[in-house]
Design a protein around this motif. Structure first.
Motif, PDB file in Angstrom:
ATOM      1  N   VAL A  93      31.921  96.165  87.464  1.00 41.69           N
ATOM      2  CA  VAL A  93      32.990  96.403  88.187  1.00 41.69           C
ATOM      3  C   VAL A  93      33.023  97.934  88.546  1.00 41.69           C
ATOM      4  N   LEU A  94      32.996  98.395  89.936  1.00 39.62           N
ATOM      5  CA  LEU A  94      32.893  99.865  90.302  1.00 39.62           C
ATOM      6  C   LEU A  94      34.482 100.202  90.398  1.00 39.62           C
ATOM      7  N   GLU A  95      34.824 101.345  89.288  1.00 43.84           N
ATOM      8  CA  GLU A  95      36.264 101.725  90.057  1.00 43.84           C
ATOM      9  C   GLU A  95      36.528 103.315  90.738  1.00 43.84           C
ATOM     10  N   LEU A  96      37.504 103.140  91.845  1.00 45.19           N
ATOM     11  CA  LEU A  96      37.484 103.650  93.872  1.00 45.19           C
ATOM     12  C   LEU A  96      38.764 104.350  92.943  1.00 45.19           C
ATOM     13  N   LYS A  97      39.189 105.796  94.062  1.00 40.15           N
ATOM     14  CA  LYS A  97      39.959 105.950  93.857  1.00 40.15           C
ATOM     15  C   LYS A  97      40.612 104.871  94.774  1.00 40.15           C
ATOM     16  N   GLU A  98      40.441 104.930  95.460  1.00 39.79           N
ATOM     17  CA  GLU A  98      41.196 104.301  97.041  1.00 39.79           C
ATOM     18  C   GLU A  98      40.941 103.238  97.624  1.00 39.79           C
ATOM     19  N   GLU A  99      41.379 102.174  97.870  1.00 41.58           N
ATOM     20  CA  GLU A  99      41.523 101.537  99.165  1.00 41.58           C
ATOM     21  C   GLU A  99      40.420 101.413 100.118  1.00 41.58           C
ATOM     22  N   LYS A 100      40.835 102.199 101.091  1.00 47.39           N
ATOM     23  CA  LYS A 100      40.163 102.196 101.612  1.00 47.39           C
ATOM     24  C   LYS A 100      38.822 102.265 101.374  1.00 47.39           C
ATOM     25  N   GLN A 101      37.936 103.371  99.950  1.00 47.46           N
ATOM     26  CA  GLN A 101      36.829 103.294 100.401  1.00 47.46           C
ATOM     27  C   GLN A 101      36.045 101.981  99.604  1.00 47.46           C
ATOM     28  N   ILE A 102      36.830 100.813  99.748  1.00 50.25           N
ATOM     29  CA  ILE A 102      35.626  99.375  99.310  1.00 50.25           C
ATOM     30  C   ILE A 102      34.700  98.985 100.398  1.00 50.25           C
ATOM     31  N   GLU A 103      35.465  99.290 101.662  1.00 45.90           N
ATOM     32  CA  GLU A 103      34.715  98.989 103.390  1.00 45.90           C
ATOM     33  C   GLU A 103      34.211  99.727 103.373  1.00 45.90           C
ATOM     34  N   ALA A 104      33.963 101.193 102.638  1.00 48.54           N
ATOM     35  CA  ALA A 104      32.575 102.548 102.635  1.00 48.54           C
ATOM     36  C   ALA A 104      31.440 102.052 102.044  1.00 48.54           C
ATOM     37  N   ILE A 105      31.791 101.404 100.770  1.00 47.99           N
ATOM     38  CA  ILE A 105      30.654 100.984  99.622  1.00 47.99           C
ATOM     39  C   ILE A 105      29.908  99.836 100.034  1.00 47.99           C
ATOM     40  N   LYS A 106      30.633  98.897 100.773  1.00 49.80           N
ATOM     41  CA  LYS A 106      30.193  97.898 100.567  1.00 49.80           C
ATOM     42  C   LYS A 106      28.766  97.938 101.632  1.00 49.80           C
ATOM     43  N   PRO A 107      28.154  98.614 102.706  1.00 49.25           N
ATOM     44  CA  PRO A 107      26.965  98.362 102.845  1.00 49.25           C
ATOM     45  C   PRO A 107      26.024  99.220 101.871  1.00 49.25           C
ATOM     46  N   THR A 108      26.564  99.884 101.328  1.00 46.83           N
ATOM     47  CA  THR A 108      25.578 100.956  99.750  1.00 46.83           C
ATOM     48  C   THR A 108      24.886  99.814  98.957  1.00 46.83           C
ATOM     49  N   GLU A 139      27.962 105.604  81.258  1.00 46.54           N
ATOM     50  CA  GLU A 139      27.929 106.681  81.603  1.00 46.54           C
ATOM     51  C   GLU A 139      26.520 107.132  82.277  1.00 46.54           C
ATOM     52  N   GLU A 140      25.536 106.939  82.070  1.00 46.26           N
ATOM     53  CA  GLU A 140      24.271 106.733  83.732  1.00 46.26           C
ATOM     54  C   GLU A 140      24.222 106.432  84.376  1.00 46.26           C
ATOM     55  N   LEU A 141      25.000 104.806  84.255  1.00 49.56           N
ATOM     56  CA  LEU A 141      25.135 104.088  85.521  1.00 49.56           C
ATOM     57  C   LEU A 141      25.882 104.898  86.209  1.00 49.56           C
ATOM     58  N   THR A 142      27.080 105.614  86.052  1.00 40.90           N
ATOM     59  CA  THR A 142      27.867 106.403  87.007  1.00 40.90           C
ATOM     60  C   THR A 142      27.355 107.068  87.921  1.00 40.90           C
ATOM     61  N   LYS A 143      26.368 108.082  87.029  1.00 43.75           N
ATOM     62  CA  LYS A 143      25.952 109.281  87.191  1.00 43.75           C
ATOM     63  C   LYS A 143      25.379 108.861  88.770  1.00 43.75           C
ATOM     64  N   ARG A 144      24.507 107.509  88.245  1.00 43.44           N
ATOM     65  CA  ARG A 144      22.772 107.414  89.555  1.00 43.44           C
ATOM     66  C   ARG A 144      23.963 106.181  90.389  1.00 43.44           C
ATOM     67  N   VAL A 145      25.380 105.953  90.265  1.00 43.52           N
ATOM     68  CA  VAL A 145      26.215 105.654  91.566  1.00 43.52           C
ATOM     69  C   VAL A 145      26.546 106.342  92.468  1.00 43.52           C
ATOM     70  N   ASN A 146      27.235 107.302  91.684  1.00 47.05           N
ATOM     71  CA  ASN A 146      27.412 108.234  91.993  1.00 47.05           C
ATOM     72  C   ASN A 146      26.534 109.036  93.467  1.00 47.05           C
ATOM     73  N   ALA A 147      25.228 108.816  92.795  1.00 51.22           N
ATOM     74  CA  ALA A 147      24.274 110.059  93.525  1.00 51.22           C
ATOM     75  C   ALA A 147      24.270 108.634  94.684  1.00 51.22           C
ATOM     76  N   ALA A 148      24.047 107.908  94.490  1.00 49.22           N
ATOM     77  CA  ALA A 148      23.702 107.057  95.328  1.00 49.22           C
ATOM     78  C   ALA A 148      24.334 106.778  96.643  1.00 49.22           C
ATOM     79  N   VAL A 149      25.911 106.680  96.439  1.00 46.57           N
ATOM     80  CA  VAL A 149      27.102 106.153  97.144  1.00 46.57           C
ATOM     81  C   VAL A 149      27.683 107.627  97.834  1.00 46.57           C
TER      82      VAL A 149
END
Length: 165
Positions: A93-108, A139-149
């Protein structure tokens, strides 16, 4: 002459007495200052914070984080030839700061799944030993997902399930 000697001794005793009294006075003053300092420190640490509660109540409550499920991953782990093949199953599960980021991350999400798959397939079973191994993976997955999105920021990668068989 005996009287003069006694008078002289009395005069010397009178002169010697004040330094003892001064020493006692200094010790008493230091003791009083120590007690006052201790009282001030006690007030500072215990009672001063009571006034800060009013400021904390005035602040708006923080927004709850939002969570996005990543499709389950199941990969075979890298091993030496002739070794038994081991598999890794992850529910993330990915933790995001705001609810509105969910729709922005779904296409990626296909890109996120691909990045996770390619990284996890290179792991060896020894890389996942203990809590330190799982922490490094997180930690490695967090770093990689932040680069991707990017520019969206993922706060954390959370594991719902980690199974090595």
């Amino acid at each position: 002459m005996a009287e003069n000697e006694e008078g002289g001794a009395a005069a010397e005793g009178a002169e010697a007495a004040p330094p003892k009294n001064k020493l006692k006075l200094i010790i008493m003053v230091v003791g009083v200052l120590a007690v006052l300092g201790g009282g001030a420190a006690t007030w500072f640490f215990f009672f001063r914070h009571g006034g800060d509660e009013h400021h904390a109540e005035a602040a708006p409550p923080p927004k709850p984080p939002a969570f996005v499920d990543v499709p389950d991953l199941m990969v075979n782990l890298a091993g030496s030839p002739g070794e038994r093949v081991q598999y890794l199953r992850l529910k993330i599960v990915l933790e995001l700061k705001e609810e509105k980021q969910i729709e922005a991350i779904k296409p990626t999400m296909p890109r996120v799944t691909d990045i996770f798959q390619t990284y996890v397939r290179e792991l060896r079973p020894s890389d996942l030993n203990g809590s330190a191994g799982i922490f490094r993976l997180k930690e490695e997955l967090t770093k990689r997902v932040n680069a991707a999105v990017a520019p969206i920021q993922v706060s954390a990668v959370l594991f719902k399930e980690v199974v090595v068989q």
